[in-house]
Design an enzyme around this catalytic site. Sequence first.
Site, short mmCIF file in Angstrom:
data_model
loop_
_atom_site.label_atom_id
_atom_site.label_comp_id
_atom_site.label_asym_id
_atom_site.label_seq_id
_atom_site.Cartn_x
_atom_site.Cartn_y
_atom_site.Cartn_z
CG HIS A 198 29.69 -86.11 53.07
ND1 HIS A 198 30.99 -86.45 53.36
CD2 HIS A 198 29.38 -85.07 53.90
CE1 HIS A 198 31.45 -85.68 54.33
NE2 HIS A 198 30.51 -84.83 54.67
CG ASP B 242 27.20 -83.87 56.82
OD1 ASP B 242 26.50 -84.51 56.02
OD2 ASP B 242 28.30 -84.28 57.22
CD GLU B 243 31.61 -82.07 56.94
OE1 GLU B 243 32.36 -81.79 57.89
OE2 GLU B 243 31.68 -83.15 56.32
CB THR B 244 26.20 -78.47 51.21
OG1 THR B 244 25.87 -77.38 52.10
CG2 THR B 244 25.27 -79.63 51.51
CB VAL B 245 32.30 -77.64 51.22
CG1 VAL B 245 32.34 -78.02 52.67
CG2 VAL B 245 32.61 -78.85 50.34
#
EC number: 3.2.1.52
Length: 599
Positions: A202, A270-273
């Site tokens: 993010h 979070d969400e380290t895609v």
Amino acid sequence: MHLLPKPKSLQLAEGSYALPKIWQISLPNELDQRVSASLAQLGEHEVVAQNANLTLTLDSTIAHADGYRLQIAAAGVQIAAQTAAGLFYGLQTLRQIQQQSAAQLPYLVIDDTPDFAVRGFMLDISRDKVPTMATLYALIDELASWKINQIQLYIEHTFAYQNHPTVWADASPLTAEEVRTLDDFCLERFIELVPNQNCFGHMRRWLTKPEYRDLAECPDGCDTGDPDWGYFDEPFTLAPEHPGSIALVRSMLDELLPNFRTRTLNVGCDETVELGLGASAAAVAERGKGRVYLEFLQKLYHEAHSRGYIMQFWSDIILHYPELVGELPQDAEVLIWGYEADHPFEAQSATIAKAGLPFYVCPGTSSWNTVAGRTTNALENIANAAKHGLHYGAKGFLMTDWGDNGHWQPLVTSYLGLAIGAARAWNALAELDVVALLDTVVFADSNKVLGNLVYQLGDVYRAVPPLLHNTSSLFRILQANPEAIANLKLDREGLHNADEILLQLRNELPNTKPQRADGELCLVELAWAIDLLRHAVQRGLWVLDQQPSEQASNLQTEIDGLIERFQEVWLSRNRPGGLQDSLKHFATLRSSYGEVQYA
């Protein structure tokens, strides 16, 4: 009587005590001034040495540091607690009883203790709304009255970093002085204000700037290979192997942390895609994605620990690698989050508890990506988190309220989730009359209409299948192009049913009489939300009817008016920064009818 949160034990007795015109209050010696300051909430009062009608006592036999005993009898009102915080919470309960009791307070005894030591709320102030200070003050006051004792303001780019001015230039960010003022304000209400700065994923608002782009995992974006995330045309995640990444975090923390009293820090993660798809591809191939993630998390832990902070982080990535959970620092606090009714809080809590790590359960208001909420989902998600968090010994319960895809939902949409989250953070398994709590405590609607209206409005999503993950079909209709809408396989009958419900709710709005300070604004927000959802219905039918041009003209005129009202609603509670970014999310909607005005 409806109290928020519901006390653990409330025993009513025959009789009542006449509400005094002036509270004459006996206080213990050397009482925390924060308790004394809160007495003004009860109305006219004076502190007396004898003949008191309200007596506050510090009592070491009360079981919990935040617990209290409240008794109303012929001799007056007594509140006993182990700590000043307990007295403060007892006074909040008395205040609610007073507001609901007219001239007579019922005889009763309340013995009350919380299920979770930390009862928190996290508000997204990065996508895209940054509330005014007045909005934050009012929200904090209300949450304190519901016995919330931790607040986090989720930051990606909306703190005014003096060493990084390009990142927040158009965001109307919180300044260091404002954060310190909020910290003082929270402290006065027994609330811990915790810094929440995402430090890994993010990071788009940073990494799209030329001076930071080389720190990105994928500087030019990439195909994530994940059907939920798709293709990124911009960078999103820091490159964990780049030495400049941790240097950037260090610079951020050096500016941010001195503005808070707390010794707790939420670093996000979070969400380290994109991880492993760009700069760290070789490291991931050699050591594994989970290991590379953990190593950067450990670097963040070092930055927090070396400054004397406890590190919090979101659990989603590490839970994919249960074999690595045992390597986490034993004092790091794991934030287990999930926002669907059936989220596996039980299994995830069991995993973290087995490793001996402190953790929070973190459900959500279900307001984002909806306009008006998802009532049933929110209630079940919150209850699920509370039940399993309590069973597995969670340290905290953190309600979250996000702003994905433009933060279109007005604040009133979140009140139901906030209230029920506060109720379950204190009394996890209580039987709750949600509508009555909304009418009586949240909205103070003398006509007892608004609670049911808000509840039913939040359940409109159920009338329009398919039921989607983390959003609603009506919201998807508003933000998708006609081809994508057609792929939803919408049900015409469901759309008509939703419109009937929305019209009925719109007609009921004038029958409400909320007595809260922002009551009129709440009604303006609800009217806009209903009208936008009715537009979604008509847009869905327009797609099913093969997009006739004569309807497009009417829809175009209607959405232009709704966009204008949206801006007015936004500015009634929030700063101007971020508004233009939010308006861009109307572009697909608007352009499908004609000329683009909000691109």
